[in-house]
Write an enzyme that holds these catalytic residues in place. Structure first.
Site, PDB file in Angstrom:
ATOM      1  N   SER A 147      50.384  60.521  23.906  1.00 34.46           N
ATOM      2  CA  SER A 147      51.910  61.221  23.877  1.00 34.46           C
ATOM      3  C   SER A 147      52.484  60.419  22.905  1.00 34.46           C
ATOM      4  O   SER A 147      53.356  61.120  22.101  1.00 34.46           O
ATOM      5  CB  SER A 147      52.079  60.863  25.327  1.00 34.46           C
ATOM      6  OG  SER A 147      53.646  61.110  25.375  1.00 34.46           O
ATOM      7  N   THR A 203      56.617  56.107  29.901  1.00 38.80           N
ATOM      8  CA  THR A 203      57.118  55.184  28.885  1.00 38.80           C
ATOM      9  C   THR A 203      56.599  55.435  27.496  1.00 38.80           C
ATOM     10  O   THR A 203      57.083  54.726  26.520  1.00 38.80           O
ATOM     11  CB  THR A 203      56.009  53.987  28.843  1.00 38.80           C
ATOM     12  OG1 THR A 203      54.495  54.507  29.163  1.00 38.80           O
ATOM     13  CG2 THR A 203      55.972  53.311  30.350  1.00 38.80           C
ATOM     14  N   GLU A 222      49.889  59.570  33.028  1.00 35.99           N
ATOM     15  CA  GLU A 222      50.770  58.530  33.667  1.00 35.99           C
ATOM     16  C   GLU A 222      51.893  59.265  34.534  1.00 35.99           C
ATOM     17  O   GLU A 222      52.343  58.652  35.441  1.00 35.99           O
ATOM     18  CB  GLU A 222      51.784  57.968  32.392  1.00 35.99           C
ATOM     19  CG  GLU A 222      52.653  56.926  32.831  1.00 35.99           C
ATOM     20  CD  GLU A 222      53.596  56.452  31.689  1.00 35.99           C
ATOM     21  OE1 GLU A 222      53.079  56.351  30.441  1.00 35.99           O
ATOM     22  OE2 GLU A 222      54.934  56.063  31.861  1.00 35.99           O
TER      23      GLU A 222
HETATM   24  S1  SF4 Z   1      52.164  52.420  24.911  1.00 36.41           S
HETATM   25 FE1  SF4 Z   1      53.515  51.013  25.906  1.00 36.41          FE
HETATM   26  S2  SF4 Z   1      53.111  51.624  28.273  1.00 36.41           S
HETATM   27 FE2  SF4 Z   1      51.665  52.578  26.865  1.00 36.41          FE
HETATM   28  S3  SF4 Z   1      49.901  51.114  27.111  1.00 36.41           S
HETATM   29 FE3  SF4 Z   1      50.888  50.548  25.359  1.00 36.41          FE
HETATM   30  S4  SF4 Z   1      52.728  49.000  25.788  1.00 36.41           S
HETATM   31 FE4  SF4 Z   1      52.066  49.924  27.642  1.00 36.41          FE
END
Ligand code: SF4
Length: 314
Positions: free
Chosen positions: A230, A171, A132
């Site tokens: 993560s 995120t 990411e």
């Molecule tokens: S963890 Fe959050 S950013 Fe990652 S795929 Fe799921 S909703 Fe999207």
């Protein structure tokens, strides 16, 4: 029958699949239906071994880079997002591609572009090397964004103009660690521009809050998730910081029974890329050794759903 010791299994909620993971998996399944096998996937679609193996069984081929994809086969980009150069290369080669980047990651990409247009330098809170982070760095010109991994990093950053800065975050970070880094950034750079809304996604923060909610009652915690996930790793950390020994396991076969011992209450959760089926598998494995009383923690259900790409549903 052998007398089994009692065990309360307190299951965190919410846990497991988020809307972005659900969408990414559906995209690969729909691409397989539409184009037939094989469908190439650049990078693990989501960081979960079980999910990846299941899709491999259906005809998906996972590769690290685009040059491993033949010209005549479609390719899906993973939920973590990709640098701009990847779709650009795919277009140059006339490849059919479908982008499974989570819309919440795309939102961070768009923010990064806007900040650069506004002439700001971005400080990006994240974990170096995570796909990411690589994807987000690849949205802006080289040198326009600097990685910040720790509070200590904040003191070490060299910036050209402390009044022309903004920050964004990955995120799937620890909510608490990120808050500490953000405070340090604001203390050192009082004029730093703050994102309009939180970049840590709803799924990450809800799952961390759910672990915090059950931790006081738990003697041990099992987190189902792969080591490269993560958000799953963060869940184990959250439990450990509340003094609940925690282990991250891919599935039931990885339970270390000696470590587990005979707790009165075991907390159980799953990262955003781990299917519920694996939670059931773990509970079944526990039932073979314990007299399990299962309880699901109170929670408000998540209602997030992301639309599928038009090219697959039209
Ligand atoms: S963890 Fe959050 S950013 Fe990652 S795929 Fe799921 S909703 Fe999207």
């Amino acid at each position: 029958m052998m007398n089994r010791p009692p065990l309360k299994v307190l299951i965190a909620a919410p846990r497991g699949f988020c809307a972005g993971v659900d969408r990414a998996i559906q995209i690969v399944e729909l691409a397989l239906e539409r184009f037939g096998a094989p469908v190439y996937v650049r990078h693990e679609i989501v960081h979960n071994r079980f999910v990846v193996d299941r899709l491999k069984g259906m005809g998906a081929i996972f590769v690290d880079e685009l040059d491993e994809v033949p010209d005549d086969r479609p390719v899906v980009f993973s939920a973590h997002g990709v640098p701009k150069s990847v779709p650009a290369n795919a277009r140059d080669r006339n490849l059919t591609f479908v982008d499974a980047t989570c819309p919440l990651v795309s939102k961070v990409h768009r923010q990064a572009e806007r900040l650069i247009e506004d002439g700001l330098h971005i400080l990006f809170i994240g974990h170096g090397g995570h796909p990411e982070v690589i994807g987000t760095f690849g949205q802006v010109p080289e040198g326009a964004i600097t990685l910040v991994e720790t509070v200590e990093d904040v003191g070490r950053i060299a910036v050209a103009d402390p009044d022309r800065l903004a920050f964004l975050t990955q995120t799937t970070l620890s909510v608490d660690d990120t808050a500490a880094i953000v405070s340090a950034l604001k203390a050192r750079f009082p004029n730093i521009r703050v994102p309009r809304s939180e970049d840590i996604c709803y799924a990450t923060s809800n799952r961390q809050a759910a672990v915090k909610a059950i931790a006081p009652e738990c003697d041990r915690m099992l987190v189902i998730g792969s080591p490269n996930s993560s958000n799953s790793r963060r869940l184990a950390e959250v439990a450990e910081r509340l003094n609940v020994p925690a282990r991250l396991i891919d599935r039931a076969s990885q339970i270390d029974w000696d470590w587990l011992g005979q707790p009165a209450t075991l907390g159980l959760t799953a990262g955003a890329s781990a299917p519920e089926l694996l939670v059931r598998e773990v509970v079944d494995a526990l039932r073979e050794r314990f007299e399990v009383a299962e309880e699901i923690a109170d929670h408000s259900p998540e209602r997030m759903i992301f639309k599928l790409p038009r090219e697959l549903v039209a």
